[in-house]
Enzyme design. Structure first.
Site, short mmCIF file in Angstrom:
data_model
loop_
_atom_site.label_atom_id
_atom_site.label_comp_id
_atom_site.label_asym_id
_atom_site.label_seq_id
_atom_site.Cartn_x
_atom_site.Cartn_y
_atom_site.Cartn_z
N GLU A 24 0.91 -1.25 0.02
CA GLU A 24 0.07 0.06 -0.09
C GLU A 24 0.73 1.27 0.10
OE1 GLU A 24 -1.53 1.67 3.50
OE2 GLU A 24 -1.13 0.06 4.94
N ASP A 141 -11.45 -1.20 5.80
CA ASP A 141 -10.81 -2.32 5.51
C ASP A 141 -11.28 -3.52 6.10
OD1 ASP A 141 -8.83 -0.33 4.90
OD2 ASP A 141 -7.43 -0.72 6.74
N LYS A 158 -3.15 -2.23 15.71
CA LYS A 158 -2.48 -1.29 16.56
C LYS A 158 -3.59 -0.89 17.88
CE LYS A 158 0.84 1.54 14.67
NZ LYS A 158 0.60 1.95 13.22
N1 PSU Z 1 -2.84 1.13 10.76
C1 PSU Z 1 -1.73 1.32 10.90
N2 PSU Z 1 -0.79 1.95 10.01
C2 PSU Z 1 -1.64 2.38 8.90
C3 PSU Z 1 -2.87 2.45 8.81
C4 PSU Z 1 -3.45 1.76 9.57
O1 PSU Z 1 -1.22 0.55 12.07
O2 PSU Z 1 -0.68 2.82 8.09
C5 PSU Z 1 -3.56 3.15 7.49
C6 PSU Z 1 -3.77 1.91 6.34
O3 PSU Z 1 -3.40 2.51 5.18
C7 PSU Z 1 -5.03 1.71 6.55
C8 PSU Z 1 -5.55 2.96 6.87
O4 PSU Z 1 -5.72 1.05 5.54
O5 PSU Z 1 -4.83 3.57 7.38
C9 PSU Z 1 -7.00 2.73 7.60
O6 PSU Z 1 -7.66 4.17 7.86
P1 PSU Z 1 -9.09 4.26 8.30
O7 PSU Z 1 -9.12 3.74 9.84
O8 PSU Z 1 -9.54 5.32 7.86
O9 PSU Z 1 -10.08 3.17 7.46
#
Ligand code: PSU
Ligand code: MN
Length: 304
Positions: A24, A141, A158
């Site tokens: 990604e 996701d 995380k």
């Molecule tokens: N969690 C991590 N590192 C990241 C991300 C999430 O530990 O870099 C990034 C990834 O690209 C993930 C996105 O798909 O954040 C999720 O964002 P949201 O919660 O807005 O869907």
């Protein structure tokens, strides 16, 4: 069909049917500061080559969907300020408007499927945020894993997320969650957590067979492989808990919402740990890239 711009090495790998691992780009633009972001991205690509597979970093650049970036393109993306973070909801709009966007896990899975790539390595996935019972903040996701046939290798989730709720949503959506080589679900910065993973596998071959069986049965969707961080790179949960709590309370106080939440928390954790979180992050992404390469090689052999 949407136009896809392949890098030279990805085009060659596709022609020969050899193993490819998707990567990604949100991790590059929103996950780490420049210049480490570009250095790490290039290192992770090299880890995949060293393991005998071809890396395909995915991004939208000036309205074109790229699957595999040439080194100069990776440099350019890593230095561009204000790149949009694009997920399922915004990637088509980004392409249609001719803009540049970094792909999240969900958007990278969509692009990987369009390109015929079945394995993807990242750091951590998005999930159910703490306080989701009032904010409703659940990453796209999770729903993507339920509908797009790509195996995603991550180091668990995380602690900025509500991990039990994240696992519940994945179960409801029918997503296999597989810990690699251990029983517990890894907690990103720590290899172990007190939560059991629903499934455990100990080899790349089993993981590849499970994805292919899922598709052969007509079930849509991928699988989440939770690969524990290498022991030497771990950070104790007690060290990070107050940091995460502080980042979260700042986000709440500043009214950060929507897709800005995850980048805000990651940036604050990086600052508050004086880069220690970044060192761990690099080690686990590289570890995930190596496992993804092994899975991709097994998939390529099974599909040959
Ligand atoms: N969690 C991590 N590192 C990241 C991300 C999430 O530990 O870099 C990034 C990834 O690209 C993930 C996105 O798909 O954040 C999720 O964002 P949201 O919660 O807005 O869907
Ligand atoms: Mn969100």
């Amino acid at each position: 069909m949407i136009e896809i711009q392949y890098s030279t090495e990805v085009r060659a790998a596709k022609a020969s049917g050899s193993a490819i691992v998707a990567l990604e780009s949100t991790i590059i633009t929103h996950g780490m500061p420049y210049p480490q972001n570009v250095e790490v991205a290039a290192q992770v690509e090299q880890d995949i080559r060293d393991a005998g597979a071809t890396p395909a970093t995915i991004a939208v650049m000036a309205g074109v969907l790229h699957v595999g970036l040439e080194p100069a393109q990776l440099q350019a993306l890593g230095q561009t300020k204000g790149v949009a973070k694009v997920s399922r909801a915004d990637m088509p709009a980004c392409i249609a408007m001719g803009k540049t966007g970094a792909t999240t896990v969900a958007a990278t899975m969509i692009a990987a499927r369009l390109a015929g790539i079945t394995v993807f390595a990242t750091g951590g996935i998005g999930g159910v945020h703490k306080g989701a019972e009032t904010s409703f903040d659940i990453s796209a996701d999770l729903m993507e894993l339920a509908q797009t046939p790509v195996t995603v290798v991550a180091a668990g989730a995380k602690a900025i997320l509500d991990i039990p709720k994240t696992l519940e949503i994945l179960e409801t959506q029918g997503v296999p969650v597989i810990s690699y080589g251990q029983d517990s679900f890894p907690a990103f910065w720590s290899a172990q957590s007190d939560l059991m993973a629903p499934l455990r596998m100990d080899s790349a071959a089993e993981i590849a067979r499970a994805q292919i069986t899922r598709s052969t049965m007509g079930l849509p969707g991928g699988q989440l492989i939770a690969n524990p961080i290498p022991h030497e790179a771990e950070i104790a949960a007690e060290v990070l808990a107050p940091v995460i709590a502080q980042a979260q309370s700042e986000a709440d106080a500043q009214g950060v919402s929507g897709k800005a939440v995850t980048p805000f928390l990651l940036q604050r954790i990086f600052e508050l740990t004086e880069g220690r979180s970044l060192t761990a992050n690099i080690a686990l992404v590289r570890n995930n890239a190596r496992l993804a390469a092994e899975i991709a090689k097994e998939m390529a052999a099974l599909n040959a």
